[in-house]
Design an enzyme around this catalytic site. Structure first.
Site, PDB file in Angstrom:
ATOM      1  CG  ASP A   1      -1.954  -0.987   1.071  1.00 24.46           C
ATOM      2  OD1 ASP A   1      -3.409  -0.709   0.727  1.00 24.46           O
ATOM      3  OD2 ASP A   1      -1.809  -2.180   1.336  1.00 24.46           O
TER       4      ASP A   1
ATOM      5  CG  HIS B   1      -5.672   0.708  -5.374  1.00 28.15           C
ATOM      6  ND1 HIS B   1      -6.255   1.947  -5.714  1.00 28.15           N
ATOM      7  CD2 HIS B   1      -6.146   0.405  -3.994  1.00 28.15           C
ATOM      8  CE1 HIS B   1      -7.282   2.336  -4.529  1.00 28.15           C
ATOM      9  NE2 HIS B   1      -7.228   1.354  -3.805  1.00 28.15           N
TER      10      HIS B   1
END
Length: 137
Positions: free
Chosen positions: A49, A111
């Site tokens: 992340d 993502h």
């Protein structure tokens, strides 16, 4: 105020990375094997992340030393979107991967998926926009 990487070098890294990863997938399939450290002198850091925050990645390398023999990193997805420097993160990690394939491992997160990438920054996306921004020559 960093200098822009010449477009030619970006293309060279991307092409070489595609060839390397294609060959790797022919050998191992979809499964990526990340070897555990064999002794106490070796380390494996699991990161996730980073979301386009290049300064965070550089801080991780500052804190735990750059990737190198005996100092491997697994980036566990979500490197893109939200921040403005995911392209630079990918370029940095791919360059390390090409230089020494056994020290950098990357997994795809949600993502790194087109429908999220196409969202605007304000909605948690932005990577598609980042990739389409004009490059300086």
């Amino acid at each position: 105020k960093a200098k822009t990487i010449p477009r030619k070098f970006v293309y060279e890294v991307l092409i070489a990375s595609c060839k390397h990863l294609e060959q790797q997938s022919k050998e191992t399939g979809a499964l990526q094997v990340v070897p555990a450290p064999s002794d106490k002198s070796q380390r494996l850091f699991v990161c996730g992340d980073t979301h386009g925050q290049l300064q965070d990645v550089l801080w991780i390398f500052e804190l735990h030393n750059e990737p190198g023999p005996g100092n491997a990193y697994l980036f566990n997805g979500d490197m893109a979107d939200r921040g403005a420097n995911a392209v630079e993160i990918f370029m940095l990690l791919l360059a390390y991967k090409l230089a020494c394939p056994e020290i950098i491992f990357m997994n795809r997160g949600n993502h790194e998926q087109r429908d999220l990438n196409e969202r605007p920054f304000a909605n948690g996306g932005g990577f598609a926009w980042e990739c389409r921004r004009p490059l300086k020559t």
